[in-house]
Write a protein that holds these residues in place. Structure first.
Motif, PDB file in Angstrom:
ATOM      1  N   VAL A 191       8.015   4.510   1.183  1.00  0.00           N
ATOM      2  CA  VAL A 191       6.594   4.279   1.156  1.00  0.00           C
ATOM      3  C   VAL A 191       6.098   4.350   2.566  1.00  0.00           C
ATOM      4  CG1 VAL A 191       4.492   2.510   0.422  1.00  0.00           C
ATOM      5  CG2 VAL A 191       6.356   3.249  -1.130  1.00  0.00           C
ATOM      6  N   ILE A 192       6.725   3.618   3.513  1.00  0.00           N
ATOM      7  CA  ILE A 192       6.323   3.437   4.845  1.00  0.00           C
ATOM      8  C   ILE A 192       6.526   4.818   5.656  1.00  0.00           C
ATOM      9  CG2 ILE A 192       6.887   2.528   7.151  1.00  0.00           C
ATOM     10  CD1 ILE A 192       5.359   0.681   5.262  1.00  0.00           C
ATOM     11  N   SER A 193       7.762   5.651   5.152  1.00  0.00           N
ATOM     12  CA  SER A 193       7.769   6.921   5.996  1.00  0.00           C
ATOM     13  C   SER A 193       6.725   7.759   5.337  1.00  0.00           C
ATOM     14  CB  SER A 193       9.005   7.349   5.801  1.00  0.00           C
ATOM     15  OG  SER A 193       9.284   7.807   4.266  1.00  0.00           O
ATOM     16  N   ILE A 194       6.440   7.942   4.070  1.00  0.00           N
ATOM     17  CA  ILE A 194       5.265   8.582   3.493  1.00  0.00           C
ATOM     18  C   ILE A 194       4.017   8.551   4.552  1.00  0.00           C
ATOM     19  CG2 ILE A 194       3.921   9.262   1.481  1.00  0.00           C
ATOM     20  CD1 ILE A 194       6.401   8.941   0.002  1.00  0.00           C
ATOM     21  N   PHE A 195       3.753   7.063   4.275  1.00  0.00           N
ATOM     22  CA  PHE A 195       2.522   6.464   5.314  1.00  0.00           C
ATOM     23  C   PHE A 195       2.435   7.265   6.514  1.00  0.00           C
ATOM     24  CE2 PHE A 195       0.693   3.465   8.024  1.00  0.00           C
ATOM     25  CZ  PHE A 195      -0.684   3.429   7.768  1.00  0.00           C
ATOM     26  N   GLN A 196       3.926   6.965   7.365  1.00  0.00           N
ATOM     27  CA  GLN A 196       3.765   7.516   8.621  1.00  0.00           C
ATOM     28  C   GLN A 196       3.520   9.037   8.720  1.00  0.00           C
ATOM     29  OE1 GLN A 196       7.575   6.010  10.077  1.00  0.00           O
ATOM     30  NE2 GLN A 196       6.503   4.352  11.117  1.00  0.00           N
ATOM     31  N   ALA A 197       4.279   9.721   7.565  1.00  0.00           N
ATOM     32  CA  ALA A 197       3.932  10.913   7.834  1.00  0.00           C
ATOM     33  C   ALA A 197       2.489  11.715   7.508  1.00  0.00           C
ATOM     34  CB  ALA A 197       4.837  11.825   6.733  1.00  0.00           C
ATOM     35  N   ALA A 198       1.799  10.744   6.562  1.00  0.00           N
ATOM     36  CA  ALA A 198       0.463  11.173   6.496  1.00  0.00           C
ATOM     37  C   ALA A 198      -0.594  10.587   7.642  1.00  0.00           C
ATOM     38  CB  ALA A 198       0.020  10.387   5.094  1.00  0.00           C
ATOM     39  N   THR A 199      -0.129   9.776   8.224  1.00  0.00           N
ATOM     40  CA  THR A 199      -1.145   9.320   9.416  1.00  0.00           C
ATOM     41  C   THR A 199      -0.694   9.844  10.696  1.00  0.00           C
ATOM     42  OG1 THR A 199       0.020   7.008   9.436  1.00  0.00           O
ATOM     43  CG2 THR A 199      -1.890   7.380   7.925  1.00  0.00           C
ATOM     44  N   GLN A 200       0.464  10.451  10.698  1.00  0.00           N
ATOM     45  CA  GLN A 200       1.117  10.696  11.922  1.00  0.00           C
ATOM     46  C   GLN A 200       1.569   9.648  12.965  1.00  0.00           C
ATOM     47  OE1 GLN A 200      -1.012  14.262  13.537  1.00  0.00           O
ATOM     48  NE2 GLN A 200      -0.384  15.364  11.399  1.00  0.00           N
ATOM     49  N   ILE A 201       1.506   8.448  12.335  1.00  0.00           N
ATOM     50  CA  ILE A 201       1.891   7.432  13.229  1.00  0.00           C
ATOM     51  C   ILE A 201       3.287   7.233  13.286  1.00  0.00           C
ATOM     52  CG2 ILE A 201       1.830   4.821  13.686  1.00  0.00           C
ATOM     53  CD1 ILE A 201      -0.625   4.779  11.943  1.00  0.00           C
ATOM     54  N   ASN A 202       4.043   7.589  14.446  1.00  0.00           N
ATOM     55  CA  ASN A 202       5.533   7.765  14.648  1.00  0.00           C
ATOM     56  C   ASN A 202       5.969   6.304  15.426  1.00  0.00           C
ATOM     57  OD1 ASN A 202       5.802  10.031  13.304  1.00  0.00           O
ATOM     58  ND2 ASN A 202       5.348  11.134  15.146  1.00  0.00           N
ATOM     59  N   GLU A 203       5.660   5.306  15.027  1.00  0.00           N
ATOM     60  CA  GLU A 203       6.026   3.953  15.357  1.00  0.00           C
ATOM     61  C   GLU A 203       7.406   3.533  14.732  1.00  0.00           C
ATOM     62  OE1 GLU A 203       6.629   0.854  18.047  1.00  0.00           O
ATOM     63  OE2 GLU A 203       5.002   2.141  18.078  1.00  0.00           O
ATOM     64  N   ALA A 204       8.508   3.359  15.368  1.00  0.00           N
ATOM     65  CA  ALA A 204       9.694   3.133  14.740  1.00  0.00           C
ATOM     66  C   ALA A 204       9.786   1.624  14.273  1.00  0.00           C
ATOM     67  CB  ALA A 204      10.928   3.236  15.731  1.00  0.00           C
ATOM     68  N   THR A 205       8.982   0.798  14.979  1.00  0.00           N
ATOM     69  CA  THR A 205       9.084  -0.711  14.578  1.00  0.00           C
ATOM     70  C   THR A 205       8.183  -0.924  13.226  1.00  0.00           C
ATOM     71  OG1 THR A 205       7.462  -1.144  15.921  1.00  0.00           O
ATOM     72  CG2 THR A 205       9.567  -1.563  16.714  1.00  0.00           C
ATOM     73  N   LEU A 206       7.332  -0.033  12.979  1.00  0.00           N
ATOM     74  CA  LEU A 206       6.500  -0.052  12.019  1.00  0.00           C
ATOM     75  C   LEU A 206       7.169  -0.625  10.498  1.00  0.00           C
ATOM     76  CD1 LEU A 206       3.243  -0.042  10.939  1.00  0.00           C
ATOM     77  CD2 LEU A 206       3.618   2.207  10.491  1.00  0.00           C
ATOM     78  N   SER A 207       8.315   0.085  10.360  1.00  0.00           N
ATOM     79  CA  SER A 207       9.082  -0.004   8.904  1.00  0.00           C
ATOM     80  C   SER A 207       9.946  -1.336   8.823  1.00  0.00           C
ATOM     81  CB  SER A 207      10.020   1.135   8.786  1.00  0.00           C
ATOM     82  OG  SER A 207      11.065   1.296   9.838  1.00  0.00           O
ATOM     83  N   PHE A 208      10.148  -1.948   9.928  1.00  0.00           N
ATOM     84  CA  PHE A 208      11.152  -3.058   9.994  1.00  0.00           C
ATOM     85  C   PHE A 208      10.384  -4.255   9.371  1.00  0.00           C
ATOM     86  CE2 PHE A 208      13.086  -0.974  13.909  1.00  0.00           C
ATOM     87  CZ  PHE A 208      14.124  -0.790  13.128  1.00  0.00           C
ATOM     88  N   VAL A 209       9.311  -4.709   9.655  1.00  0.00           N
ATOM     89  CA  VAL A 209       8.446  -5.801   9.173  1.00  0.00           C
ATOM     90  C   VAL A 209       8.241  -5.791   7.439  1.00  0.00           C
ATOM     91  CG1 VAL A 209       6.399  -7.312   9.278  1.00  0.00           C
ATOM     92  CG2 VAL A 209       7.440  -6.485  11.375  1.00  0.00           C
ATOM     93  N   PRO A 210       7.673  -4.848   7.052  1.00  0.00           N
ATOM     94  CA  PRO A 210       7.661  -4.636   5.644  1.00  0.00           C
ATOM     95  C   PRO A 210       8.974  -4.654   4.905  1.00  0.00           C
ATOM     96  CG  PRO A 210       6.231  -2.913   6.591  1.00  0.00           C
ATOM     97  CD  PRO A 210       7.258  -3.532   7.938  1.00  0.00           C
ATOM     98  N   LYS A 211       9.919  -4.107   5.606  1.00  0.00           N
ATOM     99  CA  LYS A 211      11.472  -4.031   4.911  1.00  0.00           C
ATOM    100  C   LYS A 211      12.034  -5.738   4.744  1.00  0.00           C
ATOM    101  CE  LYS A 211      13.239   0.454   5.849  1.00  0.00           C
ATOM    102  NZ  LYS A 211      14.174   1.287   6.429  1.00  0.00           N
ATOM    103  N   ILE A 212      11.680  -6.187   5.793  1.00  0.00           N
ATOM    104  CA  ILE A 212      12.130  -7.762   6.080  1.00  0.00           C
ATOM    105  C   ILE A 212      11.391  -8.652   5.221  1.00  0.00           C
ATOM    106  CG2 ILE A 212      12.398  -9.653   7.578  1.00  0.00           C
ATOM    107  CD1 ILE A 212      13.028  -7.801   9.929  1.00  0.00           C
ATOM    108  N   VAL A 213      10.172  -8.365   4.775  1.00  0.00           N
ATOM    109  CA  VAL A 213       9.198  -9.202   3.869  1.00  0.00           C
ATOM    110  C   VAL A 213       9.771  -8.954   2.505  1.00  0.00           C
ATOM    111  CG1 VAL A 213       7.015  -9.297   3.197  1.00  0.00           C
ATOM    112  CG2 VAL A 213       7.396  -9.508   5.525  1.00  0.00           C
ATOM    113  N   ALA A 214       9.781  -7.491   2.243  1.00  0.00           N
ATOM    114  CA  ALA A 214      10.404  -7.137   1.010  1.00  0.00           C
ATOM    115  C   ALA A 214      11.755  -7.675   0.465  1.00  0.00           C
ATOM    116  CB  ALA A 214      10.201  -5.569   0.642  1.00  0.00           C
TER     117      ALA A 214
END
Length: 89
Positions: free
Chosen positions: A34-57
């Motif tokens: 889901v995060i990678s689809i969001f990043q591809a749609a918004t063109q935000i290429n931040e590597a740390t963006l996926s870590f926090v949601p994964k840890i929370v989940a």
């Protein structure tokens, strides 16, 4: 202890490992997708963006499924320990 018993116990251990690890792995996979689809749609290429949601989940899944995981592992280890006298003697 014969080779067939060793292979059977190894197979059961790997099955338990996959069964217990599956909820965490599938959750991390789903959130990452889901995060990678969001990043591809918004063109935000931040590597740390996926870590926090994964840890929370993962924490939420551990809170929900953690007791089942522990009881499953304890039951498997208890069965292994109860087999020791039969295997050795």
């Amino acid at each position: 202890m014969d080779a067939q018993l060793v292979f059977t116990l190894g197979q059961q251990a790997l099955t338990q490992l996959l069964t217990v690890a599956a909820p965490l792995l599938l959750t991390a996979l789903g959130v990452g997708l889901v995060i990678s689809i969001f990043q591809a749609a918004t063109q935000i290429n931040e590597a740390t963006l996926s870590f926090v949601p994964k840890i929370v989940a993962a924490m939420l899944v551990l809170m929900l499924v953690g007791p089942w995981m522990i009881t499953t592992l304890v039951d498997f280890i208890r069965r292994l320990l109860m087999m020791i006298p039969q295997v050795v003697g």
